[in-house]
Design a protein around this motif. Structure first.
Motif, PDB file in Angstrom:
ATOM      1  N   TYR A   1       0.184   0.474   7.172  1.00  0.00           N
ATOM      2  CA  TYR A   1       0.764   0.475   8.518  1.00  0.00           C
ATOM      3  C   TYR A   1      -0.305   0.086   9.545  1.00  0.00           C
ATOM      4  O   TYR A   1      -0.063  -0.706  10.449  1.00  0.00           O
ATOM      5  N   LYS A   2      -1.509   0.665   9.372  1.00  0.00           N
ATOM      6  CA  LYS A   2      -2.604   0.374  10.310  1.00  0.00           C
ATOM      7  C   LYS A   2      -3.013  -1.091  10.228  1.00  0.00           C
ATOM      8  O   LYS A   2      -3.231  -1.749  11.254  1.00  0.00           O
TER       9      LYS A   2
ATOM     10  N   GLU B   1       7.392   0.374  -0.417  1.00  0.00           N
ATOM     11  CA  GLU B   1       7.709   1.451   0.521  1.00  0.00           C
ATOM     12  C   GLU B   1       7.129   1.226   1.918  1.00  0.00           C
ATOM     13  O   GLU B   1       7.531   1.876   2.876  1.00  0.00           O
ATOM     14  N   LEU B   2       6.209   0.289   2.025  1.00  0.00           N
ATOM     15  CA  LEU B   2       5.621  -0.057   3.326  1.00  0.00           C
ATOM     16  C   LEU B   2       6.692  -0.598   4.282  1.00  0.00           C
ATOM     17  O   LEU B   2       6.630  -0.398   5.490  1.00  0.00           O
ATOM     18  N   LEU B   3       7.693  -1.269   3.718  1.00  0.00           N
ATOM     19  CA  LEU B   3       8.796  -1.819   4.512  1.00  0.00           C
ATOM     20  C   LEU B   3       9.710  -0.697   5.005  1.00  0.00           C
ATOM     21  O   LEU B   3       9.777   0.369   4.390  1.00  0.00           O
TER      22      LEU B   3
ATOM     23  N   THR C   1       0.804  -1.236   0.000  1.00  0.00           N
ATOM     24  CA  THR C   1       0.000   0.000   0.000  1.00  0.00           C
ATOM     25  C   THR C   1       0.831   1.279   0.000  1.00  0.00           C
ATOM     26  O   THR C   1       0.281   2.373   0.068  1.00  0.00           O
ATOM     27  N   GLY C   2       2.161   1.171  -0.045  1.00  0.00           N
ATOM     28  CA  GLY C   2       3.008   2.365  -0.102  1.00  0.00           C
ATOM     29  C   GLY C   2       3.196   3.025   1.247  1.00  0.00           C
ATOM     30  O   GLY C   2       2.685   2.559   2.273  1.00  0.00           O
ATOM     31  N   GLY C   3       3.953   4.127   1.240  1.00  0.00           N
ATOM     32  CA  GLY C   3       4.249   4.851   2.479  1.00  0.00           C
ATOM     33  C   GLY C   3       3.232   5.942   2.730  1.00  0.00           C
ATOM     34  O   GLY C   3       2.034   5.742   2.545  1.00  0.00           O
TER      35      GLY C   3
ATOM     36  N   PRO D   1      -0.013  11.774  -0.475  1.00  0.00           N
ATOM     37  CA  PRO D   1      -1.276  11.134  -0.099  1.00  0.00           C
ATOM     38  C   PRO D   1      -2.360  11.229  -1.177  1.00  0.00           C
ATOM     39  O   PRO D   1      -3.269  10.411  -1.219  1.00  0.00           O
ATOM     40  N   SER D   2      -2.219  12.220  -2.078  1.00  0.00           N
ATOM     41  CA  SER D   2      -3.210  12.364  -3.162  1.00  0.00           C
ATOM     42  C   SER D   2      -3.210  11.141  -4.077  1.00  0.00           C
ATOM     43  O   SER D   2      -4.171  10.896  -4.800  1.00  0.00           O
ATOM     44  N   THR D   3      -2.124  10.357  -4.051  1.00  0.00           N
ATOM     45  CA  THR D   3      -2.058   9.156  -4.891  1.00  0.00           C
ATOM     46  C   THR D   3      -2.624   7.933  -4.174  1.00  0.00           C
ATOM     47  O   THR D   3      -2.626   6.832  -4.716  1.00  0.00           O
ATOM     48  N   GLY D   4      -3.057   8.121  -2.932  1.00  0.00           N
ATOM     49  CA  GLY D   4      -3.613   6.990  -2.176  1.00  0.00           C
ATOM     50  C   GLY D   4      -2.675   6.497  -1.094  1.00  0.00           C
ATOM     51  O   GLY D   4      -3.032   5.622  -0.300  1.00  0.00           O
ATOM     52  N   SER D   5      -1.434   7.037  -1.058  1.00  0.00           N
ATOM     53  CA  SER D   5      -0.469   6.620  -0.024  1.00  0.00           C
ATOM     54  C   SER D   5      -0.770   7.342   1.280  1.00  0.00           C
ATOM     55  O   SER D   5      -0.159   8.362   1.597  1.00  0.00           O
TER      56      SER D   5
END
Length: 428
Positions: free
Chosen positions: A178-179, A387-389, A163-165, A169-173
């Motif tokens: 994380y949640k 990028e979640l990692l 899901t990205g970092g 945020p406008s792109t959905g990140s």
């Protein structure tokens, strides 16, 4: 009941590659995306041209991923930057090399890369649901069993979170992954901005004295509280209305944030070397010879082509040497001037926030992830990529490379595990 082998959450760089790898390994794959279209953030990379990877050796790529790059050695041994290039070339998307090994599509359009990935997803029979948001991960007896959307549950023995970092945020990140991971017991290391412009309150920044001035091939260093250099980057630099930007500043930004985390009350000292290829003694000699050539001129005019005029004006004003004749400059004044050229101080208050940065530092703790497979050590069948990692690299194709590599590795191993995993759905 909708049953799949592998569900991938997030259709960005790592998610699309994970879905392709899993499908090509024989899995029935579902790819979920909360935007209307796949690859929204990828369209923005490389200034809209998509810096798709970097063609340097794996060792060098990993060295350019200062945020836990060594974790990727095992993944790179399975799929690397050359495999990424081969993937696109074999799909008819030709790439070209630019400075520092950066690879771009010959079309110079990010859309070409996203379309190639989308076409491959369709060719491989991946099911894609867009405009859907995963509310929670479903698990039972330490085994992932699927995901819950607002209106339905989808089942699979393997789920890959991509899901990205929290940048753009406008792109959905927006940090959804994380949640989701935290709710099933995973640790999220502190998030911080990396590859971010640096904010300074120095008077010359506030007065906009150097705003818009760019310097080529200078060296910017981050100092610790004792004045020791933590990191230096020799690249281009840009003065802005709020501080500094450009490649050198972006590369130093994660180190600024790490220092601020240790001492939040103290601003971080930066040191700019305008002539990194020359010692101060060499500069003294050069400036002296410029003085000897035009001794009757003002010091400023004698140094006309040494550095950009606005920067020269500022440095001479600081040293009160604006109106002095060249031949009247003392050795001490000369030394003070060249010292400023070699050691120009900038105070970093902070960087721009994560939302306005290129990359998110921090993320899913790597202590809880298998480096060979990207699978969770806490829950069977749960995988992470991209990028979640807790992995972050410099700009130049390194982050996109890490996303493609971890995505491919996660997808391949998820497909392998899905083949022989029993899904405990009896009483659901």
């Amino acid at each position: 009941m909708k049953l799949f082998d592998v569900i991938v959450v997030g259709a960005g760089t790592s998610g699309m590659m994970a879905a392709i790898a899993a499908a090509q390994s024989g899995s029935n794959v579902l790819l979920l995306e909360k935007n209307k279209r796949v690859g929204k953030k990828l369209l923005m990379t490389g200034g809209g041209r998509c810096n798709v990877t970097n063609n340097r050796p794996a060792e060098e790529i990993i060295a350019h991923i200062p945020g836990n790059g060594k974790f990727l050695y095992s993944a790179f041994s399975q799929f690397n930057n050359y495999d990424i290039m081969e993937f696109f070339e074999s799909n008819g998307t030709h790439l070209k090399e630019e400075d520092h090994g950066r690879m771009f599509p010959v079309t110079d359009r990010s859309k070409t890369i996203v379309e190639t990935l989308f076409d491959q997803l369709q060719n491989d029979g991946v099911t894609i649901y867009t405009e859907v948001k995963v509310e929670k991960l479903l698990h039972k007896e330490g085994q992932i069993i699927g995901v819950a959307l607002a209106d339905q549950k989808l089942y699979a023995p393997c789920v890959i979170l991509t899901t990205g970092g929290r940048t753009y945020p406008s792109t959905g990140s927006t940090g959804d992954g994380y949640k989701l991971a935290k709710r099933v017991g995973h640790t999220i290391t502190p998030l911080y901005a990396t590859e971010s412009p640096i904010v300074s309150n120095d008077s010359f920044i506030q007065k906009k004295t150097l705003q818009g001035l760019s310097l080529q091939d200078v060296s910017l260093s981050v100092l610790n509280q004792k004045g020791k250099i933590i990191v230096s980057h020799q690249m281009d630099l840009l003065f802005t209305h709020f501080g500094i930007s450009g490649p050198a500043a972006l590369r130093c930004s994660s180190f600024v944030n790490q220092e601020l985390a240790k001492n939040p009350a103290h601003a971080v000292s930066l040191r700019l070397d305008i002539f990194p290829e020359h010692t101060q003694a060499e500069l003294n000699k050069n400036v002296q010879s410029m003085i000897l050539e035009q001794p009757e001129k003002s010091f400023k005019n004698a140094l006309k082509n040494l550095i950009p005029e606005r920067l020269l004006d500022y440095l001479l004003t600081e040293l009160e040497l604006t109106d002095i004749t060249a031949k009247k400059v003392s050795e001490i004044q000369l030394e003070q001037f060249t010292n400023l050229l070699k050691s120009f101080s900038i105070t970093a208050e902070k960087t721009l926030p994560i939302e306005k940065s290129f990359v998110t530092g921090g993320g899913i703790s790597l202590k809880e992830v298998q480096p060979k497979t990207m699978e969770s050590k806490l829950i069977n069948g749960l995988f992470f990529a991209g990028e979640l990692l807790d992995i972050n690299g410099y700009t130049g194709g390194y982050n996109v490379t890490a996303a493609f590599v971890t995505g491919h590795v996660a997808g391949t191993h998820a497909a392998e595990i899905a083949e022989y995993t029993y899904l405990p759905l009896d009483d659901i």
